[in-house]
Design a protein around this motif. Structure first.
Motif, PDB file in Angstrom:
ATOM      1  N   UNK A  38      47.250  39.913  16.769  1.00 19.74           N
ATOM      2  CA  UNK A  38      48.360  39.330  17.519  1.00 19.74           C
ATOM      3  C   UNK A  38      49.117  40.384  18.326  1.00 19.74           C
ATOM      4  N   UNK A  39      49.354  41.541  17.707  1.00 22.17           N
ATOM      5  CA  UNK A  39      50.193  42.554  18.332  1.00 22.17           C
ATOM      6  C   UNK A  39      49.557  43.214  19.538  1.00 22.17           C
ATOM      7  N   UNK A  40      48.253  43.480  19.472  1.00 22.64           N
ATOM      8  CA  UNK A  40      47.598  44.180  20.583  1.00 22.64           C
ATOM      9  C   UNK A  40      47.693  43.386  21.881  1.00 22.64           C
ATOM     10  N   UNK A  41      47.250  42.115  21.910  1.00 18.39           N
ATOM     11  CA  UNK A  41      47.351  41.375  23.183  1.00 18.39           C
ATOM     12  C   UNK A  41      48.792  41.065  23.575  1.00 18.39           C
ATOM     13  N   UNK A  42      49.659  40.822  22.588  1.00 22.52           N
ATOM     14  CA  UNK A  42      51.039  40.457  22.889  1.00 22.52           C
ATOM     15  C   UNK A  42      51.771  41.612  23.560  1.00 22.52           C
ATOM     16  N   UNK A  70      39.867  35.559   7.636  1.00 22.75           N
ATOM     17  CA  UNK A  70      41.154  36.221   7.521  1.00 22.75           C
ATOM     18  C   UNK A  70      42.323  35.303   7.790  1.00 22.75           C
ATOM     19  N   UNK A  71      42.075  34.082   8.248  1.00 18.61           N
ATOM     20  CA  UNK A  71      43.218  33.229   8.557  1.00 18.61           C
ATOM     21  C   UNK A  71      42.992  31.817   8.037  1.00 18.61           C
ATOM     22  N   UNK A  72      44.041  31.045   8.068  1.00 14.23           N
ATOM     23  CA  UNK A  72      43.922  29.664   7.664  1.00 14.23           C
ATOM     24  C   UNK A  72      42.921  28.959   8.570  1.00 14.23           C
ATOM     25  N   UNK A  73      42.156  28.076   7.996  1.00 17.46           N
ATOM     26  CA  UNK A  73      41.149  27.383   8.784  1.00 17.46           C
ATOM     27  C   UNK A  73      41.764  26.286   9.655  1.00 17.46           C
ATOM     28  N   UNK A  80      47.491  42.439   7.619  1.00 14.38           N
ATOM     29  CA  UNK A  80      47.439  43.582   8.534  1.00 14.38           C
ATOM     30  C   UNK A  80      46.461  43.330   9.678  1.00 14.38           C
ATOM     31  N   UNK A  81      45.301  42.757   9.356  1.00 17.60           N
ATOM     32  CA  UNK A  81      44.306  42.475  10.398  1.00 17.60           C
ATOM     33  C   UNK A  81      44.854  41.481  11.416  1.00 17.60           C
TER      34      UNK A  81
END
Length: 438
Positions: free
Chosen positions: A378-382, A429-432, A372-373
């Motif tokens: 991704x969604x806000x800037x896109x 929160x994401x893959x390194x 969700x984070x």
């Protein structure tokens, strides 16, 4: 030296020549049309574009990053400049005033790029452009450029004439046919022919345009006329200059994408010194671009695709191709002929070519765990970037003039939002893994 007398490097060099030409020829023509330049000035822009693209690519291969990666006029810069041309008349700014402030901003951005190289700051900047930022960057760049190309396919003029222009139906139908030809070649042709799908599209489309629409370009005597600041005498508009400097900062993503993307091909990691030399050369040619009215330079990420497709990674063919491209710029008759390329033909071919930015964007998205984070990041800037691109410029009249050019540019706003959200330090929160793909 013995290899110079071998046919194979020259054939591979000819292939690089086609690649350099296809990725360059339409850029000065669209810029000239956007600034409503006379035909003789467009010819000069073409000559300088060929000459300095070949020279910059050769210097990068010999003394810069020392890889077979095209150094050309940046797609990000191209999109930003055309967007500013579109917005300027609605904001009460003449194209000459825009061109003057643009030149000042580009020169300052070139100096900034050189400082990044000389001071060895590239590794620190590269951390800002992770997979999420690059995914948003590739997607928004594709939206911005393909909007411009589709406008050219419709026969709608550039340079503030969009509101009074109308769709030219014959031009649009021919443009769709050209785009279809390029796509069919890319999908169905043999691998050898497929490599030259863009060049084939330009040649076939140009011939069809002359035969069916009979619109002959203006015949101008071929002559290289060196004119400083052809887009406008240097002037100071803080909003334009600030926007251009921000674009110069974001343009560094091309260098990271192109060099890190070729690490697996050359089986080595890009060193700090290679980044330093690459940024220094890009900055030097960006300053030249500001003075001569060209789109500023950066390494081309699309070079990775050609390297992987041909498996020819040696520098000699690339240097030969760059030298031949320089020669095309020195010969006035070549640029005179190329300046007659119909804008709709070039737009149709590049519309198909830049659809591949969707593939690059999706490859970066695939590296991200969609929590969700992450979806918010991704969604806000896109969505913000895409929606800002569709807003009428009148919406931004209440914004202070200093930041109005930036705020009205959906491409830059989206990328800046992505950098901000991606680099806020919350929990892991994401893959390194961070990997640049072609």
């Amino acid at each position: 030296m013995k290899r110079l007398f071998n046919l194979q490097p020259w054939l591979a060099g000819l292939q690089w020549l086609f690649f350099l030409f296809t990725n360059t020829v339409v850029i000065p023509i669209t810029i000239g049309a956007a600034f409503q330049l006379p035909q003789e000035k467009i010819i000069t822009l073409l000559q300088f574009s060929f000459l300095f693209t070949g020279l910059a690519s050769m210097l990068q291969a010999v003394t810069g990053h020392k890889r077979s990666v095209m150094e050309g006029q940046s797609g990000l810069w191209w999109g930003v400049i055309l967007s500013l041309c579109y917005a300027a008349p609605s904001q009460g700014m003449s194209l000459a005033s825009l061109g003057g402030s643009l030149a000042v901003g580009v020169i300052l951005a070139g100096i900034l790029t050189i400082l990044i190289g000389l001071c060895g700051l590239a590794p620190y900047f590269s951390k800002l452009f992770n997979s999420g930022v690059m995914a948003v960057f590739m997607f928004l760049l594709g939206c911005r450029l393909n909007t411009i190309f589709l406008q050219g396919m419709l026969g709608i003029p550039f340079g503030g004439q969009e509101k009074t222009g109308e769709i030219d139906l014959p031009v649009f139908l021919l443009s769709c046919s050209i785009a279809g030809i390029v796509m069919v070649i890319s999908l169905k042709a043999t691998p050898i022919i497929r490599k030259y799908s863009l060049l084939t599209g330009i040649i076939v489309g140009w011939v069809l345009f002359e035969l069916l629409l009979n619109r002959e370009g203006i015949d101008v005597a071929g002559k290289m006329v060196i004119e400083l600041f052809p887009l406008g005498t240097p002037s100071i508009d803080l909003g334009i200059i600030f926007t251009v400097i921000v674009a110069g900062f974001l343009n560094t993503s091309n260098t990271f994408g192109a060099l890190i993307g070729t690490d697996s091909i050359y089986q080595s990691h890009t060193t700090t010194n290679e980044f330093r030399r690459s940024f220094t050369i890009s900055g030097m040619f960006t300053i030249i671009a500001g003075i001569l009215g060209l789109v500023p330079f950066a390494p081309y990420v699309s070079s990775i695709g050609l390297l992987r497709q041909t498996k020819i990674i040696e520098r000699l063919p690339f240097i030969l191709g760059s030298a031949m491209f320089m020669a095309m710029g020195i010969i006035p008759q070549v640029s005179q002929f190329m300046a007659k390329l119909p804008l709709s033909v070039g737009s149709a071919v590049l519309f198909v070519a830049y659809l591949r930015l969707l593939q690059s964007s999706l490859q970066y998205f695939m590296q991200i765990t969609l929590t969700t984070a992450n979806l918010y990041r991704l969604g806000i800037p896109l969505f913000t970037g895409v929606i800002f691109m569709t807003f009428p410029l009148s919406y931004f009249q209440s914004i202070p003039s200093f930041i109005r050019p930036l705020m009205s540019n959906g491409l830059l706003i989206g990328i800046l939002l992505s950098i901000l959200l991606e680099n806020i330090k919350f929990k892991q929160y994401r893959k390194k893994k961070r990997l640049f793909l072609s």
